[in-house]
Motif scaffolding. Structure first.
Motif, PDB file in Angstrom:
ATOM      1  N   GLN A   1     101.557  20.416  27.921  1.00 24.64           N
ATOM      2  CA  GLN A   1     100.161  20.270  27.064  1.00 24.64           C
ATOM      3  C   GLN A   1      99.881  21.600  26.803  1.00 24.64           C
TER       4      GLN A   1
ATOM      5  N   GLU B   1     101.078  24.348  18.748  1.00 24.37           N
ATOM      6  CA  GLU B   1     100.495  23.619  17.309  1.00 24.37           C
ATOM      7  C   GLU B   1      99.391  24.511  16.800  1.00 24.37           C
TER       8      GLU B   1
ATOM      9  N   LEU C   1     110.057  12.473  25.188  1.00 21.57           N
ATOM     10  CA  LEU C   1     108.893  12.084  26.068  1.00 21.57           C
ATOM     11  C   LEU C   1     108.102  11.023  25.769  1.00 21.57           C
ATOM     12  N   LEU C   2     108.177  10.603  24.425  1.00 17.97           N
ATOM     13  CA  LEU C   2     107.778   9.148  24.013  1.00 17.97           C
ATOM     14  C   LEU C   2     108.728   8.127  24.332  1.00 17.97           C
TER      15      LEU C   2
ATOM     16  N   ALA D   1     108.196   5.279  13.454  1.00 15.78           N
ATOM     17  CA  ALA D   1     107.158   6.431  13.104  1.00 15.78           C
ATOM     18  C   ALA D   1     107.658   7.689  13.168  1.00 15.78           C
TER      19      ALA D   1
ATOM     20  N   HIS E   1      99.187   7.096  10.660  1.00 17.24           N
ATOM     21  CA  HIS E   1     100.562   7.447  11.320  1.00 17.24           C
ATOM     22  C   HIS E   1     100.638   8.869  11.391  1.00 17.24           C
TER      23      HIS E   1
ATOM     24  N   ILE F   1     101.958  12.271  13.537  1.00 23.55           N
ATOM     25  CA  ILE F   1     102.705  13.060  14.614  1.00 23.55           C
ATOM     26  C   ILE F   1     102.826  14.488  14.166  1.00 23.55           C
ATOM     27  N   PRO F   2     101.978  15.418  14.314  1.00 25.34           N
ATOM     28  CA  PRO F   2     102.037  16.669  13.427  1.00 25.34           C
ATOM     29  C   PRO F   2     103.212  17.211  13.581  1.00 25.34           C
TER      30      PRO F   2
ATOM     31  N   PHE G   1      98.431  13.275  24.208  1.00 25.42           N
ATOM     32  CA  PHE G   1      98.625  14.737  24.618  1.00 25.42           C
ATOM     33  C   PHE G   1     100.182  14.745  25.392  1.00 25.42           C
TER      34      PHE G   1
ATOM     35  N   THR H   1     102.751  12.208  24.369  1.00 23.05           N
ATOM     36  CA  THR H   1     103.622  11.833  23.465  1.00 23.05           C
ATOM     37  C   THR H   1     103.213  12.341  21.606  1.00 23.05           C
ATOM     38  N   LEU H   2     101.950  12.875  21.844  1.00 22.35           N
ATOM     39  CA  LEU H   2     101.620  13.602  20.680  1.00 22.35           C
ATOM     40  C   LEU H   2     101.506  12.648  19.458  1.00 22.35           C
ATOM     41  N   GLN H   3     101.347  11.296  19.709  1.00 22.97           N
ATOM     42  CA  GLN H   3     100.896  10.347  18.701  1.00 22.97           C
ATOM     43  C   GLN H   3      99.543  10.330  18.425  1.00 22.97           C
TER      44      GLN H   3
ATOM     45  N   PHE I   1      97.901   6.934  16.786  1.00 24.58           N
ATOM     46  CA  PHE I   1      97.732   5.890  17.428  1.00 24.58           C
ATOM     47  C   PHE I   1      96.875   6.136  18.866  1.00 24.58           C
TER      48      PHE I   1
END
Lengths: 428, 290
Positions: A79, A86, A389-390, A426, B41, B43-44, B253, B255-257, B260
């Protein structure tokens, strides 16, 4: 406040402001270069890092290295990086990375592509599995720093007592657990302890069970659950270990430390864990000192031989570093043979360079090193994909549901598959 | 409107302006932005950014993990707030009835409340340890798989939360008890009211309003609870302790979606607003005697 007083206060403020500005400018232009190195503090008898950083400074007189600690938990470290990278913060040059983050960070453009800077055979001394997890899209993004592989620890004293050899298959292990527990008559003695809590460690344990059963979670072409029947069978087998009492009921809440302590207190015959545990078992005051050995994880009868999942940390260079050459030099210095030897001697971390596993000085301190080399060489990385991680966060509750028995293994695999399909469309 | 009134009005506007600007910048703007994000949608880090309409919400509507998290959030909130109120009032009455050592009791209560949530959670992690934890050692052969059994994990988490936050209710109620004039009780005694009648007819009704306030604060906190389950179970086993906030955290935080995860956050936000609005109405109607 009088008029004069107010005016002088303004003047003071202005002066402070100018001084601060001047200070910044001077730091940029003339002062020594400062490299920031982000890493998680290393536990062990002695943290070898400060000395290694001082050695780098000695070799580069106009460079200062600032070692900055990361949060303790892996999720928090991730994190921290995501928010700072970012947000385009140039706050650090060299980053310690969990190997599963490398493809994600590379795809996000946060890591410097090291490929063209490396000598042709520079990565040859490293374990292939470590190099594989630092490589994405055919480019190299990080240098392997320390290495992990899943091992089967066993109580050598108990196995010898009953005339047994370390098990090659899980079926054999179950049989050995029954024989030893029947003989020992100790209700506190568990059979096999491993990591079944709903977290990353569960994914690692399930993945190893998949491999032993001849399947995997994701193929190289990106297909998820290529053989759902075998995957479900592996989950069923893990659940069976708990229901038949080979593994304790609390396995479903066990992480590395919980299972390591149970084994270290002498309350288990077999344990799945990483190499770091050996030093703790051999330490002063350990209840199992001199009684522990390790072997390859078991395979399945009529299946593939057991393979441990690999893990560990890599060092990457931030794409926003203002001194990329110096940062790479620091990463090289810290992953060098000399540095990795010092780290292996001072802390319980295993090197990524194969030759060190036969290094006389290291072997004298850690006699199990040569045996570890063969197992580390056979280890397999988790899927090297940017959305790991997803994948992991999506399958964790499903695997856990199958382990605690609230879902059938088939259902858990099918549900995980359906969820992944939605989320992956996605990102692909 | 006279000139003086207009001036007063202008001055009022000037005085209110900073608040409006601050609230707008810190609350309204991010709130609208999150709603906007939830319609995409996004996811940067993978450069994914396209309009999705209500797709994220449509997925949530049929997402079993979301409904499970919603149910667990509800059970956690109801369970922990109910226990906190019962135990909190009981503790307040007990301290009020105490003749000596009130300060010691209050300090001990405050100790739990002052402890950071993560520290409290770590404490319970040790208490619940399967073999070395105090509770299981005491239980001996009847040891319980506190954090590894999907039926026990949620009550275990609730218990840990109640231990830490019950003092908040207790201290608010204790303060109200101190403010009840002694002659009210004397009058009751003269009228021949027993202990039970005094409690149900005088003490509890007089506690009503402050209790409602305590419940409001605690409900809003419980709906957003995060640290305690994050440390103890990470949401497991089998998602049995995964609340909406944990689900939102994983999406945002881990999976950064962003799209969603924002949709999940918007639902949490709407839920908290709805509950706050209902309580405030209840407080305003004054159905509860003060």
């Amino acid at each position: 406040m009088s008029v004069i007083g107010r005016r002088s206060a303004w003047a003071l403020g202005l002066m402070a402001w100018l001084l601060a500005l001047g200070g910044c400018g001077a730091g940029h232009e003339r002062g020594p270069v400062t490299l920031v190195f982000k890493y998680a503090r290393i536990l062990g008898n002695a943290d070898p890092l400060p000395e290694l950083l001082r050695a780098f400074e000695a070799a580069h007189p106009d460079v200062r290295v600032k070692g900055e600690a990361l949060p303790w938990a892996s999720d928090d470290q991730h994190q921290f990086y995501v928010i700072n990278l970012e947000g385009r913060s140039p706050g650090f040059d060299v980053m310690m990375l969990d190997c599963i983050w490398v493809p994600e960070f590379a795809r996000a453009g946060w890591l410097l592509d090291l490929t063209s800077q490396l000598a042709p055979d520079e990565l040859a001394p490293y374990f292939p599995s470590a190099v594989a997890s630092a490589t994405y899209n055919g480019r190299v993004w990080a240098l392997p720093w320390n290495f992990n592989v899943g091992l089967l620890y066993y109580r050598a004293d108990l196995l010898t007592k009953y005339g047994l050899r370390p098990p090659e298959t899980f079926e054999e292990m179950i049989d050995q657990v029954r024989r030893i527990r029947a003989g020992e008559r100790d209700p506190a003695l568990n059979g096999y302890v491993w990591q079944g809590k709903q977290y990353e460690g569960l994914v690692v344990n399930v993945l190893e069970a998949f491999w032993a059963n001849g399947t995997t979670v994701m193929e190289d072409d990106g297909k998820v659950f290529p053989d759902p029947a075998r995957a479900a069978d592996a989950l069923k087998f893990l659940r069976g270990l708990i229901t038949m009492g080979v593994s304790p009921a609390w396995t479903t809440a066990a992480d590395e430390e919980l299972s390591r302590r149970a084994f270290g207190d002498g309350h288990a015959i077999f344990l799945r864990n990483w190499p770091y545990a050996m030093d703790l078992f051999e330490g002063q005051g350990s209840a199992v000192r001199g009684k522990v050995a390790f072997a390859s994880l078991p395979g399945r009868a009529r299946g593939a031989p057991g393979v441990g999942s690999t893990g560990g940390a890599h060092l990457g260079v931030s794409a926003r570093s203002r001194y990329p050459e110096l940062a790479l030099a620091l990463a090289r210095h810290l992953t060098s043979e000399r540095a990795q030897r010092a780290i292996a001697l001072g802390a319980a971390l295993s090197p990524t360079r194969q030759a060190l596993y036969r290094d006389p000085e290291l072997v004298r301190e850690r006699p199990a090193m040569p045996r570890l080399e063969a197992l580390a060489l056979a280890g397999r990385p988790r899927p090297v994909i940017p959305y790991y991680l997803l994948l992991s966060a999506t399958v964790q509750p499903e695997f856990s549901a199958a382990l605690v028995g609230v879902k059938s293994p088939e259902r858990a695999i099918a549900d995980a598959d359906a969820r992944l399909a939605y989320f992956l469309q996605a990102v692909r | 409107m006279t000139g003086r009134e207009a001036a007063a009005r202008r001055r009022a506007l000037v005085c209110v302006a900073p608040t409006v600007v601050a609230l707008g910048a810190l609350t309204v703007y991010p709130g609208i932005w999150v709603v906007w994000l939830s319609l995409q949608h996004r996811i940067p880090i993978f450069d994914v950014s396209r309009f999705a309409g209500f797709e994220n919400y449509a997925f949530l509507a049929v997402d079993p993990r979301f409904w499970s998290a919603a149910r667990i959030t509800a059970v956690f909130t109801l369970g922990s707030v109910a226990l906190e109120v019962v135990l909190g009032v009981a503790a307040a009455l007990a301290i009020h009835a105490q003749v000596r050592g009130r300060k010691v009791s209050l300090s001990l209560l405050l100790l739990a409340w002052a402890m950071p949530a993560v520290v409290g959670a770590k404490l319970f992690e040790w208490l619940y340890h399967p073999s070395a934890g105090v509770i299981n050692v005491a239980l001996g052969r009847h040891a319980i798989n506190w954090l590894g059994d999907p039926n026990v994990a949620l009550p275990a988490v609730i218990l840990a939360d109640v231990w830490r936050t019950m003092p908040f209710v207790a201290i608010l109620c204790y303060a109200r008890l101190l403010a009840i004039p002694a002659d009210v009780y004397e009058a009751a005694q003269v009228d021949g009211a027993g202990r039970l009648a005094t409690l149900t007819r005088i003490t509890l009704p007089l506690l009503g309003r402050i209790l409602l306030l305590a419940i409001l604060f605690r409900t809003l906190d419980a709906l957003r609870a995060f640290d305690i389950m994050f440390v103890l179970t990470g949401g497991g086993p089998a998602g049995a302790t995964e609340t909406l906030t944990i689900y939102a955290y994983r999406a945002l935080f881990q999976t950064l979606q962003i799209g969603f995860g924002s949709a999940v956050s918007v639902v949490v936000f709407a839920l908290v607003m709805a509950v706050a609005w209902a309580y405030l109405r209840l407080l305003r109607t004054g159905t509860v005697a003060a």
